[in-house]
Scaffold this active site. Structure first.
Site, PDB file in Angstrom:
ATOM      1  N   GLY A  71       0.860  -1.413   0.242  1.00 34.69           N
ATOM      2  CA  GLY A  71       0.124   0.172  -0.002  1.00 34.69           C
ATOM      3  C   GLY A  71       0.942   0.848  -0.370  1.00 34.69           C
ATOM      4  O   GLY A  71       1.854   1.064   0.736  1.00 34.69           O
ATOM      5  N   GLN A  96       3.101   9.708   1.104  1.00 31.37           N
ATOM      6  CA  GLN A  96       4.424   9.383   0.716  1.00 31.37           C
ATOM      7  C   GLN A  96       5.993   9.562  -0.268  1.00 31.37           C
ATOM      8  O   GLN A  96       6.585   9.331  -0.438  1.00 31.37           O
ATOM      9  CB  GLN A  96       4.057   7.626   1.197  1.00 31.37           C
ATOM     10  CG  GLN A  96       3.302   7.240   2.363  1.00 31.37           C
ATOM     11  CD  GLN A  96       2.786   5.831   2.284  1.00 31.37           C
ATOM     12  OE1 GLN A  96       2.732   5.322   1.920  1.00 31.37           O
ATOM     13  NE2 GLN A  96       4.420   5.544   2.955  1.00 31.37           N
ATOM     14  N   CYS A 151       6.028   0.191   7.330  1.00 29.22           N
ATOM     15  CA  CYS A 151       5.891   0.982   6.550  1.00 29.22           C
ATOM     16  C   CYS A 151       7.028   1.402   5.158  1.00 29.22           C
ATOM     17  O   CYS A 151       8.108   1.173   5.755  1.00 29.22           O
ATOM     18  CB  CYS A 151       5.374   2.479   7.603  1.00 29.22           C
ATOM     19  SG  CYS A 151       5.018   3.659   6.170  1.00 29.22           S
ATOM     20  N   LEU A 152       6.432   1.108   4.402  1.00 25.71           N
ATOM     21  CA  LEU A 152       7.762   2.056   3.574  1.00 25.71           C
ATOM     22  C   LEU A 152       8.476   3.445   4.030  1.00 25.71           C
ATOM     23  O   LEU A 152       9.721   3.490   3.631  1.00 25.71           O
ATOM     24  CB  LEU A 152       7.103   1.830   2.041  1.00 25.71           C
ATOM     25  CG  LEU A 152       6.800   0.707   1.248  1.00 25.71           C
ATOM     26  CD1 LEU A 152       5.985   1.145   0.021  1.00 25.71           C
ATOM     27  CD2 LEU A 152       7.499  -0.164   1.372  1.00 25.71           C
ATOM     28  N   HIS A 158      -4.597   1.597   7.646  1.00 30.28           N
ATOM     29  CA  HIS A 158      -2.808   2.436   7.972  1.00 30.28           C
ATOM     30  C   HIS A 158      -1.889   3.563   7.186  1.00 30.28           C
ATOM     31  O   HIS A 158      -2.120   4.342   7.350  1.00 30.28           O
ATOM     32  CB  HIS A 158      -1.854   0.483   7.482  1.00 30.28           C
ATOM     33  CG  HIS A 158      -0.625   1.400   7.731  1.00 30.28           C
ATOM     34  ND1 HIS A 158       0.554   0.748   8.472  1.00 30.28           N
ATOM     35  CD2 HIS A 158       0.265   2.412   6.772  1.00 30.28           C
ATOM     36  CE1 HIS A 158       1.190   1.331   8.311  1.00 30.28           C
ATOM     37  NE2 HIS A 158       1.506   1.977   7.157  1.00 30.28           N
ATOM     38  N   GLU A 159      -3.525   3.408   5.336  1.00 28.50           N
ATOM     39  CA  GLU A 159      -2.898   3.810   4.400  1.00 28.50           C
ATOM     40  C   GLU A 159      -3.890   4.925   4.495  1.00 28.50           C
ATOM     41  O   GLU A 159      -3.463   6.488   4.551  1.00 28.50           O
ATOM     42  CB  GLU A 159      -3.444   3.765   2.723  1.00 28.50           C
ATOM     43  CG  GLU A 159      -2.717   2.245   2.423  1.00 28.50           C
ATOM     44  CD  GLU A 159      -0.930   2.361   2.846  1.00 28.50           C
ATOM     45  OE1 GLU A 159      -0.898   3.638   2.739  1.00 28.50           O
ATOM     46  OE2 GLU A 159      -0.465   1.439   3.475  1.00 28.50           O
ATOM     47  N   HIS A 215      -2.452   7.699   6.592  1.00 28.02           N
ATOM     48  CA  HIS A 215      -1.091   8.670   5.964  1.00 28.02           C
ATOM     49  C   HIS A 215      -1.737  10.110   5.874  1.00 28.02           C
ATOM     50  O   HIS A 215      -0.997  10.621   5.933  1.00 28.02           O
ATOM     51  CB  HIS A 215      -0.516   7.985   5.144  1.00 28.02           C
ATOM     52  CG  HIS A 215       0.926   7.001   5.372  1.00 28.02           C
ATOM     53  ND1 HIS A 215       1.980   7.143   5.799  1.00 28.02           N
ATOM     54  CD2 HIS A 215       0.663   5.329   5.434  1.00 28.02           C
ATOM     55  CE1 HIS A 215       2.568   6.263   6.056  1.00 28.02           C
ATOM     56  NE2 HIS A 215       1.561   5.340   5.686  1.00 28.02           N
TER      57      HIS A 215
HETATM   58 ZN    ZN Z   1       2.854   3.785   5.444  1.00 34.14          ZN
END
Ligand code: ZN
Length: 174
Positions: A46, A51, A94-95, A136-137, A140
Site C-alpha cells: 500500500g 509518501q 511501512c515504506l 494504515h494507509e 497517512h
Molecule cells: Zn505506511
C-alpha cells in the site's frame, strides 16, 4: 510510469494532512500510476500519495500474493463509514518507516466509501488484511504513522534509529 522517491520518517511532510481531490482527472490518474509503480518497486502492499510528497487524499494498494496476477486498488477521497468494535492485530511495517515493525491493533472490519481510478463512487466492506491495510494507509492522509500507536519510548527509539540511518555518511579510506 515513474518510480518516485519514498519519504521516510522523520520528515515533516509525512505529518501533513492531505487535501481532498476535487475531480479525478488525468493528473490524478498519472499520479496513481506512479504511486503503483513506486509501491511495486519497493515491494509494498500500500502507498499513500503523501509518501511521495503529494498531499492529496489518494491511496493505492495491492494485497495479492506477489506470485499471482497483479490486482491494484485505487482509493480517492476514502472515508471510513463503519468500524467494527472487534479488533485484530497485525505486525505492521511501512515504506516510510524502513525496517521497523510492530504489532498494531485496529478494527477488524470497516466500510469504506471512495472514488475509484475513473472517479466512480464505490463502497467496499473490508476485512482481514485489507481492512488493516486500508486503515494504515488512511492514517497517512491524516499525517499519522503506525509508530504513533506505540509507547512513547518505543516510538522514540525507532525515530532515533531512523535518524541515525539517515545521517550515515559514506566512509572512504584514502
Ligand atoms: Zn505506511
Amino acid at each position: 510510469m515513474t518510480v518516485k522517491t519514498i519519504l521516510t520518517e522523520p520528515n515533516k511532510i509525512l505529518r501533513q494532512v492531505s487535501l481532498p481531490v476535487e475531480k479525478v482527472g488525468k493528473e490524478e490518474q498519472e499520479l496513481m500510476n506512479d504511486m503503483l509503480e513506486t509501491m511495486y518497486d519497493a515491494k509494498g502492499i500500500g502507498l499513500a500519495a503523501i509518501q511521495i510528497g503529494v498531499p492529496k487524499r489518494i491511496i493505492v494498494m495491492d494485497i495479492e500474493n506477489k506470485d499471482k496476477e497483479k490486482k491494484p486498488m485505487y482509493f480517492v477521497n476514502p472515508i471510513i463509514k463503519n468500524k467494527n468494535s472487534n479488533h485484530s492485530t497485525y505486525e505492521e511495517g511501512c515504506l516510510s518507516v524502513p525496517n521497523q515493525f510492530a504489532e498494531v491493533d485496529r478494527p477488524s472490519t470497516c466500510l469504506v466509501e471512495y472514488l475509484d481510478y475513473d472517479g466512480n463512487k464505490k463502497k467496499l466492506k473490508a476485512t482481514g488484511l485489507l481492512a488493516t491495510c486500508i486503515q494504515h494507509e488512511m492514517d497517512h492522509l491524516e499525517g499519522i504513522l503506525f509508530i504513533d500507536y506505540l509507547s512513547k519510548l518505543k516510538k522514540m527509539m525507532i525515530i532515533k534509529k531512523l535518524s541515525k540511518q539517515k545521517n550515515k555518511v559514506d566512509r572512504i579510506i584514502v
